[in-house]
Design a protein around this motif. Structure first.
Motif, PDB file in Angstrom:
ATOM      1  N   GLU A 196       0.875  -1.181   0.000  1.00 57.25           N
ATOM      2  CA  GLU A 196       0.000   0.000   0.000  1.00 57.25           C
ATOM      3  C   GLU A 196       0.911   1.229   0.000  1.00 57.25           C
ATOM      4  O   GLU A 196       1.496   1.549   1.016  1.00 57.25           O
ATOM      5  N   PRO A 197       1.045   1.891  -1.168  1.00 50.60           N
ATOM      6  CA  PRO A 197       1.987   3.023  -1.211  1.00 50.60           C
ATOM      7  C   PRO A 197       1.509   4.264  -0.461  1.00 50.60           C
ATOM      8  O   PRO A 197       2.310   5.125  -0.122  1.00 50.60           O
ATOM      9  N   ALA A 198       0.201   4.367  -0.206  1.00 46.96           N
ATOM     10  CA  ALA A 198      -0.316   5.538   0.508  1.00 46.96           C
ATOM     11  C   ALA A 198      -1.202   5.098   1.663  1.00 46.96           C
ATOM     12  O   ALA A 198      -2.411   5.185   1.604  1.00 46.96           O
ATOM     13  N   PRO A 199      -0.592   4.576   2.719  1.00 43.53           N
ATOM     14  CA  PRO A 199      -1.384   4.048   3.839  1.00 43.53           C
ATOM     15  C   PRO A 199      -1.831   5.150   4.798  1.00 43.53           C
ATOM     16  O   PRO A 199      -1.367   6.292   4.708  1.00 43.53           O
ATOM     17  N   LEU A 246       6.224  -2.827   7.622  1.00 39.12           N
ATOM     18  CA  LEU A 246       6.483  -1.507   8.187  1.00 39.12           C
ATOM     19  C   LEU A 246       5.209  -0.980   8.822  1.00 39.12           C
ATOM     20  O   LEU A 246       4.117  -1.284   8.369  1.00 39.12           O
ATOM     21  N   THR A 247       5.371  -0.187   9.869  1.00 34.80           N
ATOM     22  CA  THR A 247       4.226   0.528  10.419  1.00 34.80           C
ATOM     23  C   THR A 247       4.301   1.966   9.943  1.00 34.80           C
ATOM     24  O   THR A 247       5.291   2.647  10.182  1.00 34.80           O
ATOM     25  N   ALA A 248       3.262   2.413   9.267  1.00 28.59           N
ATOM     26  CA  ALA A 248       3.303   3.738   8.643  1.00 28.59           C
ATOM     27  C   ALA A 248       3.141   4.826   9.697  1.00 28.59           C
ATOM     28  O   ALA A 248       2.350   4.689  10.631  1.00 28.59           O
ATOM     29  N   VAL A 249       3.912   5.885   9.549  1.00 27.20           N
ATOM     30  CA  VAL A 249       3.691   7.096  10.325  1.00 27.20           C
ATOM     31  C   VAL A 249       3.604   8.258   9.347  1.00 27.20           C
ATOM     32  O   VAL A 249       3.989   8.140   8.185  1.00 27.20           O
ATOM     33  N   ALA A 305       6.183  11.797   4.051  1.00 24.82           N
ATOM     34  CA  ALA A 305       6.564  11.201   2.779  1.00 24.82           C
ATOM     35  C   ALA A 305       7.932  10.583   3.004  1.00 24.82           C
ATOM     36  O   ALA A 305       8.910  11.287   3.201  1.00 24.82           O
ATOM     37  N   HIS A 306       7.983   9.271   3.025  1.00 31.53           N
ATOM     38  CA  HIS A 306       9.222   8.589   3.395  1.00 31.53           C
ATOM     39  C   HIS A 306       9.890   8.026   2.149  1.00 31.53           C
ATOM     40  O   HIS A 306       9.323   7.196   1.464  1.00 31.53           O
ATOM     41  N   GLU A 307      11.103   8.487   1.923  1.00 30.25           N
ATOM     42  CA  GLU A 307      11.870   8.045   0.762  1.00 30.25           C
ATOM     43  C   GLU A 307      12.759   6.877   1.180  1.00 30.25           C
ATOM     44  O   GLU A 307      13.455   6.980   2.182  1.00 30.25           O
ATOM     45  N   PHE A 308      12.702   5.792   0.423  1.00 29.30           N
ATOM     46  CA  PHE A 308      13.607   4.675   0.717  1.00 29.30           C
ATOM     47  C   PHE A 308      15.015   5.020   0.244  1.00 29.30           C
ATOM     48  O   PHE A 308      15.188   5.592  -0.827  1.00 29.30           O
ATOM     49  N   ASP A 309      16.012   4.683   1.046  1.00 33.43           N
ATOM     50  CA  ASP A 309      17.393   4.865   0.642  1.00 33.43           C
ATOM     51  C   ASP A 309      17.772   3.727  -0.308  1.00 33.43           C
ATOM     52  O   ASP A 309      17.103   2.704  -0.336  1.00 33.43           O
ATOM     53  N   PRO A 310      18.890   3.920  -1.053  1.00 32.93           N
ATOM     54  CA  PRO A 310      19.361   2.804  -1.885  1.00 32.93           C
ATOM     55  C   PRO A 310      19.668   1.580  -1.021  1.00 32.93           C
ATOM     56  O   PRO A 310      20.000   1.710   0.155  1.00 32.93           O
ATOM     57  N   VAL A 311      19.538   0.427  -1.631  1.00 32.30           N
ATOM     58  CA  VAL A 311      19.770  -0.822  -0.905  1.00 32.30           C
ATOM     59  C   VAL A 311      21.268  -1.036  -0.748  1.00 32.30           C
ATOM     60  O   VAL A 311      22.037  -0.828  -1.674  1.00 32.30           O
ATOM     61  N   HIS A 312      21.664  -1.414   0.454  1.00 32.69           N
ATOM     62  CA  HIS A 312      23.075  -1.683   0.726  1.00 32.69           C
ATOM     63  C   HIS A 312      23.353  -3.153   0.394  1.00 32.69           C
ATOM     64  O   HIS A 312      22.745  -4.039   0.961  1.00 32.69           O
ATOM     65  N   ALA A 316      16.928   0.676  -5.893  1.00 34.56           N
ATOM     66  CA  ALA A 316      15.929  -0.326  -6.251  1.00 34.56           C
ATOM     67  C   ALA A 316      14.869   0.308  -7.144  1.00 34.56           C
ATOM     68  O   ALA A 316      14.518   1.477  -6.977  1.00 34.56           O
ATOM     69  N   GLY A 317      14.376  -0.470  -8.100  1.00 33.12           N
ATOM     70  CA  GLY A 317      13.281   0.003  -8.941  1.00 33.12           C
ATOM     71  C   GLY A 317      11.965  -0.175  -8.216  1.00 33.12           C
ATOM     72  O   GLY A 317      11.902  -0.673  -7.110  1.00 33.12           O
ATOM     73  N   GLY A 318      10.904   0.221  -8.872  1.00 37.38           N
ATOM     74  CA  GLY A 318       9.576   0.080  -8.269  1.00 37.38           C
ATOM     75  C   GLY A 318       9.305   1.197  -7.292  1.00 37.38           C
ATOM     76  O   GLY A 318       9.720   2.332  -7.498  1.00 37.38           O
ATOM     77  N   ALA A 319       8.636   0.858  -6.196  1.00 34.74           N
ATOM     78  CA  ALA A 319       8.214   1.884  -5.238  1.00 34.74           C
ATOM     79  C   ALA A 319       9.405   2.375  -4.433  1.00 34.74           C
ATOM     80  O   ALA A 319      10.190   1.584  -3.928  1.00 34.74           O
ATOM     81  N   THR A 320       9.566   3.687  -4.359  1.00 31.71           N
ATOM     82  CA  THR A 320      10.645   4.234  -3.551  1.00 31.71           C
ATOM     83  C   THR A 320      10.139   5.200  -2.497  1.00 31.71           C
ATOM     84  O   THR A 320      10.903   5.686  -1.693  1.00 31.71           O
ATOM     85  N   THR A 321       8.854   5.494  -2.497  1.00 32.81           N
ATOM     86  CA  THR A 321       8.314   6.444  -1.533  1.00 32.81           C
ATOM     87  C   THR A 321       7.053   5.884  -0.892  1.00 32.81           C
ATOM     88  O   THR A 321       6.225   5.282  -1.560  1.00 32.81           O
ATOM     89  N   LEU A 322       6.975   6.099   0.403  1.00 29.53           N
ATOM     90  CA  LEU A 322       5.769   5.728   1.144  1.00 29.53           C
ATOM     91  C   LEU A 322       5.146   7.036   1.628  1.00 29.53           C
ATOM     92  O   LEU A 322       5.756   7.774   2.391  1.00 29.53           O
ATOM     93  N   ARG A 323       3.958   7.334   1.138  1.00 31.78           N
ATOM     94  CA  ARG A 323       3.306   8.590   1.530  1.00 31.78           C
ATOM     95  C   ARG A 323       2.169   8.290   2.484  1.00 31.78           C
ATOM     96  O   ARG A 323       1.275   7.518   2.157  1.00 31.78           O
ATOM     97  N   CYS A 324       2.246   8.890   3.631  1.00 35.75           N
ATOM     98  CA  CYS A 324       1.222   8.634   4.636  1.00 35.75           C
ATOM     99  C   CYS A 324       0.630   9.984   5.034  1.00 35.75           C
ATOM    100  O   CYS A 324       1.301  10.778   5.688  1.00 35.75           O
ATOM    101  N   THR A 325      -0.564  10.264   4.595  1.00 34.81           N
ATOM    102  CA  THR A 325      -1.188  11.567   4.839  1.00 34.81           C
ATOM    103  C   THR A 325      -2.397  11.395   5.736  1.00 34.81           C
ATOM    104  O   THR A 325      -3.420  10.883   5.306  1.00 34.81           O
ATOM    105  N   PRO A 326      -2.295  11.824   6.997  1.00 30.37           N
ATOM    106  CA  PRO A 326      -3.453  11.693   7.874  1.00 30.37           C
ATOM    107  C   PRO A 326      -4.574  12.637   7.448  1.00 30.37           C
ATOM    108  O   PRO A 326      -4.323  13.688   6.867  1.00 30.37           O
ATOM    109  N   GLU A 327      -5.804  12.239   7.714  1.00 34.41           N
ATOM    110  CA  GLU A 327      -6.952  13.124   7.480  1.00 34.41           C
ATOM    111  C   GLU A 327      -6.857  14.286   8.453  1.00 34.41           C
ATOM    112  O   GLU A 327      -6.391  14.144   9.575  1.00 34.41           O
TER     113      GLU A 327
END
Lengths: 183, 463
Positions: B104-107, B164-167, B170-177, B195-206
């Motif tokens: 879920e990219p926008a939890p 992951l537990t969302a807080v 807008a959380h950007e994933f760092d490159p994979v080590h 990494a390709g694919g999703a690199t950001t987790l956006r969590c916007t509270p109401e």
């Protein structure tokens, strides 16, 4: 979906945040492999020489404990104890080629496998799934050791019949020179 | 790896290090602690785990010669073999393709998000020892390990899965080590791979209006809900004055006319709209919490803002948002649904209000100068700050002196388990009472929900 937003006005302010910290401990399977390798060597040496067996037993404890605690120093002393036990068995008790080969091999392998496990613990932690990594590394090291022991024993059996020790030594020194020249 | 924050307390206010101490966990260290990232080795690194092996192997050989016991030489031969193995082994050169997928990219905040990282070996050689650490954003807590140790044959794919537990943010994933070793482990290659694919987790509270915030008497010319001291049309009685030609008949004081025969006009308090700027103190030193489990003061400040803003917008006030911290975060006051959506997005994802502090340099005096120029002349300020240093109190007092009626909402990040922390608590209490005696409204926000505290404070505040 249940909204558990912080701003719901009732449970405001205090949100539970569980920090995940890595337990920088070696994986248990890695510890087991290293200790097993040390124990095999100790058993082989203990059969032919009691004092060597005692020194090797200390080595097994150090290897097991050092790997479990993630201490390279304790692990190193454990491997050194196994080497010392091998020297003791060969030098004092005059053990044959079989136990000495097993002793030397177990010293090298318990350092290799133990250090690998400690490194995995440092970088990945105990919770991480590392079974494939561990198995591959252990398989590689054990086969290298086994082939080396077999070749060494073969050369020994073929050459030691009438040749003096010095010939064997020159063979080994030649091998070391070759290894050093290799990049 | 979580939004942990340091405790408030210590010397003269608070500990300054707000950064989570566990973020090293994302870096998969293979070097001693304390080495800054720019000094960490990159590329091919010898591990040194076989150092001295050839020398050690010579001891049994020498002993075998001295004691004339040939079998000892054999034990040396094994050592030489391992030394040769380590020496001859080439460094690995991994060609990897990494693909990240979020369930879920926008939890919503508190939701659990499953992250799947797929690693494919695109090279034509086996990778016997591959260690992978995903670049989990610093503010997010993981369940299960975001790491994987494996071996990969060419063309094969390994999968790493964790939760992951969302807080908020807008959380950007760092490159994979990625750390790859050769079979003997004598050399390793240390690399960061995007990494390709999703690199950001956006969590916007109401935005949820839970309570209405009593505003101070500084208003615009538009009608709204803030009672003023100006007489005119309204609800609450204000005063009477002489009748003037053209006053509406329903506002004539008929009772007085009946008694004395004089015409007079009733006046009511005019209710007008205000312009409000909600300003959140997001300096590095404000990322403080009483303990590891609690939200830090910036988080709570943002929470207060996201409760106050919708209530104000519903009341017809113009609302803007600003962050007192590094990174330009200024949103002009406005009204309407579009504006509410902008505010929601800004409060949730603006980097200046992130759940973990940024490393950017921040000059508070020049910020204050810029902020004053930007601030509309008739704007009130709601300042969300933990008041853990004197400068925050200075800002509040100075803005109030320039004519922007200031209300301070101050989440309390102090603890009382050590003398230093108790001192910090007393110092903060002094700042609060200093501000109150200077005529500012200060809402101290402890453990209770904000609405409860507001209710209590509003009963105390005069208009």
């Amino acid at each position: 979906m249940g909204r558990r937003a912080a701003g719901d006005g009732t449970g405001a302010g205090r949100r539970e945040v569980v920090a995940v910290t890595i337990t920088r401990r070696p994986p248990r399977s890695g510890v087991a492999v290293a200790a097993l390798s040390a124990a095999t060597g100790a058993a082989a040496l203990g059969v032919v020489s009691a004092p060597a067996g005692a020194v090797a037993a200390v080595g097994v404890l150090l290897v097991g404990g050092g790997t479990l605690a993630g201490s390279r120093r304790a692990l190193g002393w454990g491997a050194v104890s196994l080497v010392a036990a091998t020297l003791l068995a060969g030098g004092v008790s005059g053990a044959g080629p079989g136990p000495l080969l097993v002793g030397g091999l177990s010293a090298a392998l318990s350092w290799d496998l133990g250090e690998h496990a400690v490194g995995l613990g440092d970088q990945l932690g105990r919770e991480t799934d590392v079974i494939r990594n561990l198995a591959t590394h252990a398989a590689g090291s054990i086969s290298v050791g086994a082939v080396a022991a077999a070749v060494a024993f073969g050369v020994y059996a073929a050459a030691a019949g009438g040749q003096p020790v010095v010939a064997l030594v020159f063979l080994l020194v030649g091998a070391i020179a070759l290894v050093s020249a290799l990049r | 790896m979580s939004g942990r924050s340091t405790r408030a307390g210590g010397n003269g206010g608070a500990t300054r290090d707000g950064r989570s101490s566990t973020d090293d966990a994302a870096n998969g260290r293979n070097v001693p602690d304390g080495l800054p990232p720019q000094l960490r080795p990159k590329g091919i690194v010898p591990t040194g785990r076989w150092a001295g092996m050839a020398g050690l192997a010579l001891i049994p050989v020498a002993l075998g010669v001295l004691l004339r016991h040939p079998p000892l030489v054999l034990a040396g031969a094994v050592g030489v073999a391992f030394a040769a193995y380590a020496r001859g082994d080439t460094a690995p050169d991994p060609e990897l393709t990494l693909e990240r997928e979020l369930s879920e990219p926008a939890p919503d905040p508190g939701d659990e998000v499953t992250v799947t990282l797929r690693v494919r070996n695109d090279g034509d050689r086996v990778l016997p020892d591959l260690r992978i650490v995903d670049g989990v954003p610093a503010a997010l807590a993981t369940e299960g390990s975001a790491r994987l140790g494996t071996a990969l044959r060419p063309g094969r794919t390994a999968t790493l899965r964790y939760t992951l537990t969302a807080v908020r943010g807008a959380h950007e994933f760092d490159p994979v080590h990625v750390v790859a070793r050769n079979p003997s482990g004598s050399r390793e290659r240390d690399a960061r791979v995007a990494a390709g694919g999703a690199t950001t987790l956006r969590c916007t509270p109401e935005l949820e209006a839970s309570t209405s915030l009593p505003l101070r008497g500084l208003t615009t010319v538009y009608s709204g809900r803030v009672p003023t001291d100006v007489g005119g049309a309204g609800l609450e009685f204000h005063s009477t004055r002489e009748y003037r030609h053209g006053d509406p008949a329903k506002r004539v004081n008929w009772a007085r006319y009946a008694r004395t025969g004089e015409l007079s006009t009733l006046q009511f308090r005019e209710e007008r709209a205000a312009t409000v700027v909600v300003c959140v103190d997001a300096r590095r030193g404000s990322y403080l919490a009483p303990d590891d489990e609690s939200a830090n003061a910036v988080e709570r400040g943002v929470e207060a803002a996201s409760q106050a803003v919708p209530a104000l917008l519903d009341g017809g006030d113009r609302v803007g948002v600003a962050a007192f911290g590094p990174g330009d975060c200024l949103l002009e006051p406005g009204v309407g649904d579009d504006h509410a959506a902008r505010v929601r997005d800004l409060l949730a994802t603006h980097p200046a209000l992130a759940p973990t502090p940024s490393d950017e340099r921040f000059l508070p005096t020049s910020w204050l100068r810029r902020f004053r120029r930007w601030l509309p002349a008739d704007a009130q300020v709601i300042f969300c700050t933990p008041l853990t240093d004197d400068y925050a109190a200075t800002v509040a007092r100075r803005l109030d002196a320039y004519g922007h009626a200031v209300t301070v909402i101050s989440p309390d990040p102090t603890a009382d388990d050590t003398p230093g922390r108790r001192l910090a608590r007393v110092e903060r209490a002094n700042r609060v009472s200093g501000l109150r005696s200077a005529g500012l409204r200060v809402l101290e926000w402890g453990d209770e929900p904000l609405a409860t505290e507001l209710e209590r404070a509003a009963a105390r505040w005069s208009r």
